[in-house]
Enzyme design. Sequence first.
Site, PDB file in Angstrom:
ATOM      1  N   ARG A 169       0.813  -1.221   0.000  1.00 28.28           N
ATOM      2  CA  ARG A 169       0.000   0.000   0.000  1.00 28.28           C
ATOM      3  C   ARG A 169       0.851   1.278   0.000  1.00 28.28           C
ATOM      4  NH1 ARG A 169      -3.500  -3.420  -0.808  1.00 28.28           N
ATOM      5  NH2 ARG A 169      -5.604  -3.314   0.053  1.00 28.28           N
ATOM      6  N   SER A 241     -11.213  -0.444   2.488  1.00 28.00           N
ATOM      7  CA  SER A 241     -10.512  -0.589   3.771  1.00 28.00           C
ATOM      8  C   SER A 241     -10.170   0.792   4.310  1.00 28.00           C
ATOM      9  CB  SER A 241      -9.203  -1.348   3.593  1.00 28.00           C
ATOM     10  OG  SER A 241      -9.440  -2.634   3.097  1.00 28.00           O
ATOM     11  N   GLU A 347      -5.610   3.572   6.340  1.00 32.18           N
ATOM     12  CA  GLU A 347      -5.129   3.369   4.974  1.00 32.18           C
ATOM     13  C   GLU A 347      -5.540   4.568   4.131  1.00 32.18           C
ATOM     14  OE1 GLU A 347      -7.099   1.153   1.701  1.00 32.18           O
ATOM     15  OE2 GLU A 347      -5.477  -0.266   2.057  1.00 32.18           O
TER      16      GLU A 347
HETATM   17  N1  EPU Z   1     -11.959 -10.678   9.324  1.00 30.56           N
HETATM   18  C1  EPU Z   1     -12.774 -10.814  10.422  1.00 30.56           C
HETATM   19  N2  EPU Z   1     -13.755  -9.880  10.617  1.00 30.56           N
HETATM   20  C2  EPU Z   1     -13.946  -8.847   9.774  1.00 30.56           C
HETATM   21  C3  EPU Z   1     -13.098  -8.693   8.640  1.00 30.56           C
HETATM   22  C4  EPU Z   1     -12.105  -9.630   8.439  1.00 30.56           C
HETATM   23  O1  EPU Z   1     -12.637 -11.752  11.230  1.00 30.56           O
HETATM   24  O2  EPU Z   1     -14.851  -8.042  10.019  1.00 30.56           O
HETATM   25  C5  EPU Z   1     -10.946 -11.708   9.054  1.00 30.56           C
HETATM   26  C6  EPU Z   1     -11.376 -12.579   7.886  1.00 30.56           C
HETATM   27  O3  EPU Z   1     -12.156 -13.655   8.311  1.00 30.56           O
HETATM   28  C7  EPU Z   1     -10.063 -13.046   7.324  1.00 30.56           C
HETATM   29  C8  EPU Z   1      -9.140 -11.878   7.603  1.00 30.56           C
HETATM   30  O4  EPU Z   1      -9.756 -11.109   8.626  1.00 30.56           O
HETATM   31  O5  EPU Z   1      -9.589 -14.163   8.020  1.00 30.56           O
HETATM   32  C9  EPU Z   1      -8.846 -11.052   6.372  1.00 30.56           C
HETATM   33  O6  EPU Z   1     -10.041 -10.525   5.842  1.00 30.56           O
HETATM   34  P1  EPU Z   1     -10.253 -10.323   4.249  1.00 30.56           P
HETATM   35  O7  EPU Z   1      -9.796 -11.533   3.548  1.00 30.56           O
HETATM   36  O8  EPU Z   1     -11.624  -9.835   4.060  1.00 30.56           O
HETATM   37  O9  EPU Z   1      -9.213  -9.240   3.803  1.00 30.56           O
HETATM   38  P2  EPU Z   1      -8.573  -7.984   4.548  1.00 30.56           P
HETATM   39  O10 EPU Z   1      -7.188  -8.328   4.980  1.00 30.56           O
HETATM   40  O11 EPU Z   1      -9.505  -7.481   5.568  1.00 30.56           O
HETATM   41  C10 EPU Z   1      -7.437  -6.977   2.413  1.00 30.56           C
HETATM   42  C11 EPU Z   1      -7.386  -5.652   1.727  1.00 30.56           C
HETATM   43  C12 EPU Z   1      -8.666  -5.429   0.913  1.00 30.56           C
HETATM   44  C13 EPU Z   1      -8.779  -6.549  -0.102  1.00 30.56           C
HETATM   45  C14 EPU Z   1      -8.831  -7.875   0.675  1.00 30.56           C
HETATM   46  C15 EPU Z   1      -8.889  -9.077  -0.225  1.00 30.56           C
HETATM   47  C16 EPU Z   1      -6.036  -4.191   3.140  1.00 30.56           C
HETATM   48  C17 EPU Z   1      -6.032  -3.038   4.077  1.00 30.56           C
HETATM   49  N3  EPU Z   1      -7.230  -4.580   2.695  1.00 30.56           N
HETATM   50  O12 EPU Z   1      -8.498  -6.914   3.364  1.00 30.56           O
HETATM   51  O13 EPU Z   1      -8.519  -4.200   0.201  1.00 30.56           O
HETATM   52  O14 EPU Z   1      -9.935  -6.408  -0.899  1.00 30.56           O
HETATM   53  O15 EPU Z   1      -7.629  -8.013   1.489  1.00 30.56           O
HETATM   54  O16 EPU Z   1      -7.656  -9.293  -0.800  1.00 30.56           O
HETATM   55  O17 EPU Z   1      -4.974  -4.724   2.821  1.00 30.56           O
HETATM   56  C18 EPU Z   1      -9.073  -1.875   0.113  1.00 30.56           C
HETATM   57  O18 EPU Z   1      -7.857  -1.660   0.102  1.00 30.56           O
HETATM   58  O19 EPU Z   1      -9.902  -0.933   0.075  1.00 30.56           O
HETATM   59  C19 EPU Z   1      -9.532  -3.245   0.207  1.00 30.56           C
HETATM   60  C20 EPU Z   1     -10.828  -3.541   0.303  1.00 30.56           C
END
Ligand code: EPU
Length: 351
Positions: A169, A241, A347
Amino acid sequence: MDKDFSLRELNTFGFDVKARYFQELKTMDDVRELIKNPEFIACRNATVSRLLVLSGGSNILFSSEFFDGFVVYPNLKGIEVLEETAETVKIRCYCGEVWKDFVDYTVAHNLYGLENLADIPGKVGAAPVQNIGAYGTEVKDTIHQVHTIDLTTGETKVFSNEECRFSYRNSIFKTTKNHLIFAVDFILKKHGDLKLDYGNIRNYLIANNITNPTLQDIAATVKAIRAEKLPEVGVVGSVGSFFQNAIVPVDKYQEIKGLYPEVPYYQVEIPPLPSVGRNDKLIKIPSGWLIDRAGWKGYRENHVGVWDKQALVLVHYGGGQPQEILDLMKKIQDSVKTKFGVDIKPEVNIV
Ligand code: EPU
């Protein structure tokens, strides 16, 4: 140039912020004219810069309802194929193209590389700035070079992939704000490996009986998963995010894991920081998980809240003010710090 221009349609949070000065740029000549504009020069040269380059507005939070400065809105259009080999296609895309439309174009032309980044809001010119990423892909892996124009001198400069200094990022464009990105060259593959291992992609394919997925299947899957988790742009105000995922020393991760064995994590690719001391590893913990476990998911207060399907996303339901989001951000940061001893950073770009 417009004065007291409403940016409501130009920020996906949907706050009714006004800019003192506003100029859309549709051509390179517009850019050259802009550099001579006295109001622009005054804002650019102010001790604390009052210049903002606004792209799709999908990663920005204005901290008040009036931006007392100059907003530049680069909106050059066009997609050109520059070069084709047996294996790859080099494509130039201008900054004003909508990112998700560009991804759809590449997928429709059977070009591999951007399919996991389908449906990310925003415009092409902003994609390199924060090295957008999703589902195991980062845009840096397809960017060949970035074309910029210096807003002080009017000189153009091409940044090679290496010169962009991409990381999670992040890129050089986050700190050197004088370079307006007007086009990005991508190298995409005619044959490629599909990335299925991140998030729910593989499970979704199994659930939908897709055994031999195509490029188009992956883009469609990513779109379906995003639509389940994230608020629809233009319907509910958000910036995707709101926070970055937390990067912590391995000791901290183990402490949390002791209390919550199910804590999700990713290994961090960046080299360890000297300040981390004896810990030789860093671990990325999803901030969405931390916020969720701190009890915030689905929380609502007046016009703002935490999205009930993904706690990493703060939402504006309309009629509110940026300060409400800033207050909510602070409360969430304090609560995650108290519960886990972890600092989470926004972010979103706060201006
Ligand atoms: N999780 C929870 N509760 C929640 C949200 C997430 O327990 O409310 C857990 C999920 O179960 C999972 C883990 O956290 O085990 C990761 O969640 P997720 O796969 O949804 O991805 P993320 O790490 O929260 C990142 C990016 C997103 C991108 C997704 C998918 C960042 C800051 N965010 O989110 O990017 O779409 O991975 O690759 O790195 C964005 O930048 O605007 C964005 C949406």
